[in-house]
Scaffold this motif. Sequence first.
Motif, PDB file in Angstrom:
ATOM      1  N   LEU A  56      76.848  -7.181  82.929  1.00  0.00           N
ATOM      2  CA  LEU A  56      76.094  -8.421  82.751  1.00  0.00           C
ATOM      3  C   LEU A  56      75.533  -8.582  81.339  1.00  0.00           C
ATOM      4  O   LEU A  56      74.614  -9.374  81.128  1.00  0.00           O
ATOM      5  CB  LEU A  56      74.940  -8.477  83.781  1.00  0.00           C
ATOM      6  N   ASP A  57      76.032  -7.827  80.398  1.00  0.00           N
ATOM      7  CA  ASP A  57      75.551  -7.906  79.010  1.00  0.00           C
ATOM      8  C   ASP A  57      74.051  -7.708  78.918  1.00  0.00           C
ATOM      9  O   ASP A  57      73.349  -8.345  78.110  1.00  0.00           O
ATOM     10  CB  ASP A  57      75.924  -9.282  78.406  1.00  0.00           C
ATOM     11  N   GLY A  58      73.523  -6.842  79.768  1.00  0.00           N
ATOM     12  CA  GLY A  58      72.097  -6.533  79.744  1.00  0.00           C
ATOM     13  C   GLY A  58      71.217  -7.590  80.378  1.00  0.00           C
ATOM     14  O   GLY A  58      69.993  -7.463  80.369  1.00  0.00           O
ATOM     15  N   LYS A  59      71.828  -8.628  80.954  1.00  0.00           N
ATOM     16  CA  LYS A  59      71.033  -9.710  81.547  1.00  0.00           C
ATOM     17  C   LYS A  59      70.760  -9.430  83.031  1.00  0.00           C
ATOM     18  O   LYS A  59      71.412  -8.607  83.650  1.00  0.00           O
ATOM     19  CB  LYS A  59      71.785 -11.036  81.411  1.00  0.00           C
ATOM     20  N   THR A  60      69.807 -10.161  83.581  1.00  0.00           N
ATOM     21  CA  THR A  60      69.521 -10.054  85.000  1.00  0.00           C
ATOM     22  C   THR A  60      70.501 -10.907  85.789  1.00  0.00           C
ATOM     23  O   THR A  60      71.210 -11.746  85.217  1.00  0.00           O
ATOM     24  CB  THR A  60      68.100 -10.534  85.308  1.00  0.00           C
ATOM     25  N   VAL A  61      70.493 -10.708  87.102  1.00  0.00           N
ATOM     26  CA  VAL A  61      71.368 -11.522  87.953  1.00  0.00           C
ATOM     27  C   VAL A  61      71.010 -12.995  87.825  1.00  0.00           C
ATOM     28  O   VAL A  61      71.880 -13.869  87.840  1.00  0.00           O
ATOM     29  CB  VAL A  61      71.259 -11.053  89.422  1.00  0.00           C
ATOM     30  N   GLY A  62      69.724 -13.266  87.669  1.00  0.00           N
ATOM     31  CA  GLY A  62      69.291 -14.655  87.569  1.00  0.00           C
ATOM     32  C   GLY A  62      69.713 -15.350  86.287  1.00  0.00           C
ATOM     33  O   GLY A  62      69.761 -16.579  86.236  1.00  0.00           O
ATOM     34  N   THR A  63      70.017 -14.567  85.236  1.00  0.00           N
ATOM     35  CA  THR A  63      70.362 -15.182  83.953  1.00  0.00           C
ATOM     36  C   THR A  63      71.798 -14.892  83.520  1.00  0.00           C
ATOM     37  O   THR A  63      72.252 -15.409  82.508  1.00  0.00           O
ATOM     38  CB  THR A  63      69.407 -14.679  82.860  1.00  0.00           C
TER      39      THR A  63
END
Length: 666
Positions: A617-624
Amino acid sequence: MYNSFAKYEQDFRQWKDADFPDVGPLTRDFLEHLKALGKLWAHQKEAIFRAIYVYELLQMRNVLLNIVTGGGKTAIIGAIISWLKTCHNIHKFLVLCPNTIVRDRLEYDFRNTKVFREFGFFPSGCEHYTNDLGLHLMEPGSAPQGILENGIILGNIHQLYPSNINGKRNLAYIMNYVEEIAIFNDEAHNTPAPEYDSVLHLLSKKVKFRLDTTATPDRADGKTPDSKMIFEYSIADAQAEVPPIIKSVVVYQPKVSFVQLTYTSDKGEKRTIDEMDEEFEKIEKGLTSTQWVTDPDPMRKQIKIALDRLDEQKRRADTLAGGKYRPILFVVAICIKDAESARDMLEKEFNVKTLLVTEKSDEEDREAARILGKKDSPYDAVVSVLMLREGWDVPEVCVILLLRKFSSRVYGQQVIGRGLRLNVREEDTQEFCAMVDHEKLDHQWLWDIVGAKVKKDIVQGTLFGIEDDLPPKRKPQILVNPDLLIQIPEPTGDEDTNFLDDLENIEVIQDDYPNWKEILAGFEYGPEVEISRVEIEKVLGQKLADETNFIELIEAPGFSPEVRNKPEENNEIILGEKLKGTIRDIGSDLLAEEGIGSDELGYFYGVLMDHIREKFLDGKTVGTATLENMKHALNHRHTLFHNFKDKPGLVTSIVKYKKELNYANK
C-alpha cells in the motif's frame, strides 16, 4: 444458553390450564392470588409460575430467568420471596448483585418492603409476613448482626468474599447462624468469575432455592451461569407487546463523508477508524492503557446530531406524553480521557450541563447519575465509558451517542439496555430511544438484535417531526406446538479429556525468530499473476466407439461482460473492508495453525496490516490506499499465507517476543 424448560412446555401448559394440580394447598392459594393481581405483566406471571412449577414438581433448585432490561425482574424476585416465605417456611433471603449501581436500585425496591406493599404479593391473612422482610445492607462498616435481624440481606458479592475482612465475617455469620436460605442472584452473567462462583458453591449447603436473573446469560467469554434457564423474554418479545413494555430503537447514522472518524493517542499518533480495529478490541477487553481520543471535528459533528435528536425527544415528551418526563443524552466514550473531552465540548461549546461518571468518580457523582432526568437534577447529559452499563436504570435516557465500537454482543446489548426503559407505562405512547451511531463502527448486528430502524446520511441540521416513523412492530416468538418438540437426550458418560498419551509421540519442530521483523521485511511477493478471465474458444465433442469416428464441434459459450466488471472491485470502501476481512481470516488461520488462541488476534492482525501497508500500500492506510494497491494486496493473499507457513514458529515468535517485551517494560 440452552433452555432447559423446553421439554416441559406441554406438561406445564396442562398444569396451568388445570388450575395448578399436584402442589400443596398453600401454593395453590398463592397461585390463585397471583393470577388475580392486576399489576403484574403476563410475562412476569409466566416467569413466577415456571419457577414454582420447577421447584415443586421437578425439584429443580438452581434456575435462571432470561428477561430483557425493563422487564420487571425485581417484582418477580419479590413475588418468589413471598411464595417461599408463605408456602415453604423459608425466612432468610440473600439478594446478590455485582456492583453498587445495581445494589442501589435493588435497595430502592426492597427498602421498607416497598415492592411487597406496592404489588400486594401476600394473600389475605398473610400480610403480616411483610413485617419480617426488613432489609440489611451489606456494605463497608455495616455490622453483620443485621444478617440475623432482617429477612432480606442485600449486597455486592464482594461483601461475601473471604479475601476481605468484611466478606469473611459476613460469610461466617451466614454459614454459622443461618439454617437455610434462598438466594437471588441478579445480573447473574457475572457469576462465572472464580471467587463469585466459589462463594455460591459454599453457600449451596444452606440454599433451598437459587434464582438467577439476567438479560444477557451468554457472556463475551462464552461462559454461562451454572443454573438451568427456564424462561426467555427477549427484546423482540417485549417490543411486540401492546401497550409496549420497552422502547423501540431508531438509529441515526451520519453521512460517511460528513463525519469521518479519526482519533489521536496521547502520544500524538493519528489514526482513522479503519486502523482502529485492534485498539477497539483491546479497549473492549480492558487490555490497553493507551488513551485514544476522538478528534474534535467528528466528535463535534456527532454531538450536534445527538443534540438535534435530544431536542426532538423533548418535543415528543411534551406533545405526546404531556411533559411527564425529561429526556437526557447518554454519551458512551472510548476511555476516560475521551469522556472528559466529550463532557468539556458539551459544556463549553454547546452549553449543555453534563455529568461525567467514570471509575474515578466519587459517590456524589454516582448519586447524581441515579437522579438524572428528575426535577432536582441540573444535568441534561451524562458521559461515561462502561461504568453505566449494568443496573443503571434511568428511563429518561432517550438519546445514546456511541463514540466507541462494540464487538461483544453482551456489552452492546447492556449499553443499549440503558435506553430501553419506558417513561410512560400502560399507555400506547410510542416512545423510542434515538441511537446516534456511525456506519463505520459496524454495529448492524446490534441493530438486528434490537429490531432497530436505521436512518442513514444524517447531517447537522437534519430534523424529523414528532410523528417520525417508528420501526415496524415485531412479532413475538411463541411456541405453538410443544408436543412437536424433539427431545435431545442428556449426554451420558464423562468425556475423556486426557489426550496427553495421544500427543506424546508427536514431535513439533518450530524455529525461534527473535528477529521476526527482519524475516517479514525479507518476504518477497514477485510479479503479480492473476487469472482474472478464462475464455473457452471451443468445445470438442467425440462420440466414442463409433466406426465413423464422428467429431462434433460445439459453439464456444458466450462471455458475460458483467463477470469481468465486478462493481465491488471499483469501490474503495467495499474493497477496503474485503482486504481487512481477508487479512483477519489469514491471521486467525495462522494463529490456529501454531496453536495460539484468538485472544492474540488483535495484536497479530495489527502486525499483518503493518506488513501489508509496507509491501503493497505504499505505506498508506486502507482508508487512503488506491484501488490498485488494495487489489495488488488481495491478489497476493495466498503468497502471504504460505510465506508464514514456510517458516514454522514465526507466528509463535511474533507473539512470544511481544509478550516478553511487555513484561520487561512493566
